[in-house]
Design an enzyme around this catalytic site. Structure first.
Site, PDB file in Angstrom:
ATOM      1  N   ALA A  37     140.055  27.793   6.425  1.00 32.41           N
ATOM      2  CA  ALA A  37     141.494  27.575   6.314  1.00 32.41           C
ATOM      3  C   ALA A  37     141.884  26.111   6.137  1.00 32.41           C
ATOM      4  O   ALA A  37     142.760  25.777   5.354  1.00 32.41           O
ATOM      5  CB  ALA A  37     142.168  28.151   7.556  1.00 32.41           C
ATOM      6  N   GLU A  41     140.506  23.617   4.773  1.00 32.44           N
ATOM      7  CA  GLU A  41     140.043  22.887   3.589  1.00 32.44           C
ATOM      8  C   GLU A  41     141.060  23.076   2.467  1.00 32.44           C
ATOM      9  O   GLU A  41     140.808  23.732   1.466  1.00 32.44           O
ATOM     10  CB  GLU A  41     138.643  23.400   3.230  1.00 32.44           C
ATOM     11  CG  GLU A  41     137.662  23.184   4.381  1.00 32.44           C
ATOM     12  CD  GLU A  41     136.337  23.940   4.247  1.00 32.44           C
ATOM     13  OE1 GLU A  41     136.114  24.609   3.222  1.00 32.44           O
ATOM     14  OE2 GLU A  41     135.525  23.846   5.192  1.00 32.44           O
ATOM     15  N   GLU A  85     131.273  21.270  -2.288  1.00 30.55           N
ATOM     16  CA  GLU A  85     132.052  20.583  -1.253  1.00 30.55           C
ATOM     17  C   GLU A  85     132.805  19.442  -1.927  1.00 30.55           C
ATOM     18  O   GLU A  85     132.202  18.465  -2.367  1.00 30.55           O
ATOM     19  CB  GLU A  85     131.131  20.021  -0.163  1.00 30.55           C
ATOM     20  CG  GLU A  85     130.364  21.083   0.621  1.00 30.55           C
ATOM     21  CD  GLU A  85     131.193  21.740   1.718  1.00 30.55           C
ATOM     22  OE1 GLU A  85     132.362  21.332   1.939  1.00 30.55           O
ATOM     23  OE2 GLU A  85     130.670  22.683   2.350  1.00 30.55           O
TER      24      GLU A  85
END
Ligand SMILES: *[C@@H]1O[C@H](CO)[C@@H](O)[C@H](O)[C@H]1NC(C)=O
Ligand SMILES: *[C@@H]1O[C@H](CO)[C@@H](O)[C@H](O)[C@H]1NC(C)=O
Ligand SMILES: *[C@@H]1O[C@H](CO)[C@@H](O)[C@H](O)[C@H]1NC(C)=O
Ligand SMILES: [Zn+2]
Length: 423
Positions: free
Chosen positions: A188, A190, A382
């Site tokens: 959540a 990110e 990422e």
């Protein structure tokens, strides 16, 4: 648990819950240290803090020499600092008061939002603030109205609190074309991840004529896989990561849905952990809908990408152990294409490699499951974080990050079109 009965009561529950979130959880006095273990011993000692509810590992402690940011609530700060000193672990205080950072984030976000046109106009460039879940939904709906000939949305299931988990599907889905699947927002907090997925959607849909890959490849994007968590993070507790389902015999809420998949899943007895994988695989609808997608499309899924933040990594399987997937060379090639395209935009450097070797082992992850169950290639990316000053980027940097990320993700589509796209 059966759906329809569940749904009505969950919607009422969600309404009650949102009324109860009357004000933001405050991180007043919370501090963040950058901590760098110099030996396995120090790494192990640090990990003992991982299950402490007053400690939040913004990045998991991984390799010797790699620093992690660790947040400590006021009640454990003195013990935590004493521990670092006592064990001679390198550390540096980088955020004095986390609440100030989030105050700034909220202010900048709302100022930028006020400056932009309402989000109902795809292509109007509103990547200057983090969108609420309802803004995202309005946008998706509008997009399918304007570009219904090439895309549509599908509700794949409902979250614990009854929110629709929607996918945008671009292409024909005639049962023969290769599929590339992107999911974002399973974690959540990110927030940049859904924004990157939405920018990808916008580029593919609005400029669909210019993308040769769309002539042979179908694309599925889930921009917010964990809507309950996203709403909760947006409206109440900024650093919320997990789902919002309750855990039996515990006051701690939520499961890390990205540890809730049935490949090398491991039981864990701590529902309070940020990486708690649940009592069994697929207890969370957020993981189950992804499983069901793979079951439905099977061998057509050629590439799975999970979009996360932060760290600047392109991580491929396996994540559960220090073992490379058989076709790791293909993964490496695709990953290097991704990284190079991003580097060429503005010099951002991604590291490409096996998830466990480059970073840390993680059981029951979505990317591992994708590779195990369906996808020929699978990776977790990422995206960049907020420098030393915060978890996510300042709103003014969203646009440049989603643009460079798009250049990398487009390479993933090219890869699949070039290898599989004959139709
Ligand atoms: C967290 O750490 C503090 C300080 O060492 C300790 O007093 C507390 O019991 C710990 N809590 C948990 C749940 O481990
Ligand atoms: C919760 O506690 C009950 C009673 O002790 C036990 O039967 C059950 O297995 C526990 N559930 C979990 C998930 O630990
Ligand atoms: C490019 O990178 C520089 C230095 O990191 C940064 O200041 C600048 O804002 C970036 N520009 C874009 C368009 O991303
Ligand atoms: Zn994540």
């Amino acid at each position: 648990m059966k759906h329809h009965k569940m749904k009505a009561s969950s919607l009422i529950l969600a309404t009650i819950i949102s009324l109860v979130w009357s004000k933001q959880f405050s991180y007043e006095g919370y501090k963040v240290w950058s901590v760098t273990p110099k030996s396995d011993e120090q790494g192990k000692l640090l990990l003992e803090w991982e299950n402490n509810v007053s400690i939040d590992f913004w990045e998991q402690v991984s390799k010797i020499g790699l620093s992690s940011r660790i947040m400590a609530a006021p009640d454990v700060q003195s013990q935590f600092e004493e521990f670092l000193v006592e064990h001679n672990i390198d550390h540096k205080l980088i955020i004095e008061n986390v609440e100030r950072v989030f105050e700034r984030e909220r202010l900048e976000n709302s100022q930028n939002k006020a400056k932009s046109t309402p989000n109902s106009q795809p292509g109007s460039g509103n990547f200057n603030h983090f969108w609420t879940f309802s803004e995202i939904n309005r946008y998706l709906t509008q997009l399918t109205i304007l570009y219904g000939d090439i895309c549509h949305t599908e509700t794949l299931g409902f979250s614990y609190e009854g929110r629709a988990m929607r996918a945008l599907k671009i292409g024909r889905f005639d049962g023969t074309r290769p599929i590339v699947f992107f999911e974002a927002g399973v974690h959540a907090r990110e927030w940049i991840a859904p924004m990157a997925a939405l920018y990808l959607i916008e580029q593919l849909v609005i400029n669909h004529h210019t993308h040769y890959e769309l002539q042979s490849v179908d694309v599925i994007v889930i921009p917010v896989l964990n809507p309950d968590g996203y709403e909760y993070s947006y409206n109440y507790e900024r650093l919320w990561r997990k789902t919002r389902s309750p855990n039996a015999n515990s006051t701690c809420v939520g499961v890390d849905a990205n540890r809730n998949f049935a490949h090398e899943w491991r039981p864990s007895n701590n529902p309070c952990s940020l990486t708690y994988g649940g009592v069994a695989p697929f207890t969370e609808p957020e993981a189950a809908i992804v499983r069901d997608l793979y079951a439905r499309y099977q061998d057509l899924v050629k590439f799975h990408i999970g979009i996360h933040s932060y760290g600047l990594y392109f991580l491929y399987p396996w994540g559960y152990d220090f073992v490379n997937i058989d076709n790791w060379e293909d993964h490496d090639l695709a990953g290097n294409n991704f990284a190079e395209a991003i580097f060429n935009v503005n010099g951002t450097i991604y590291r490409v490699g096996n998830a466990a070797m480059l970073l840390y082992t993680a059981y029951g992850g979505g990317s591992d499951y994708a590779a195990y169950a369906a996808a020929e290639l699978s990776a977790t990316v990422e995206l960049p974080g907020g420098g030393d000053s915060g978890f996510d980027l300042p709103a003014e940097r969203i646009e440049s990050v989603v643009k460079e990320t798009w250049m990398g993700l487009e390479q993933v589509l090219h890869y699949v079109a070039d290898v599989h796209g004959s139709k």
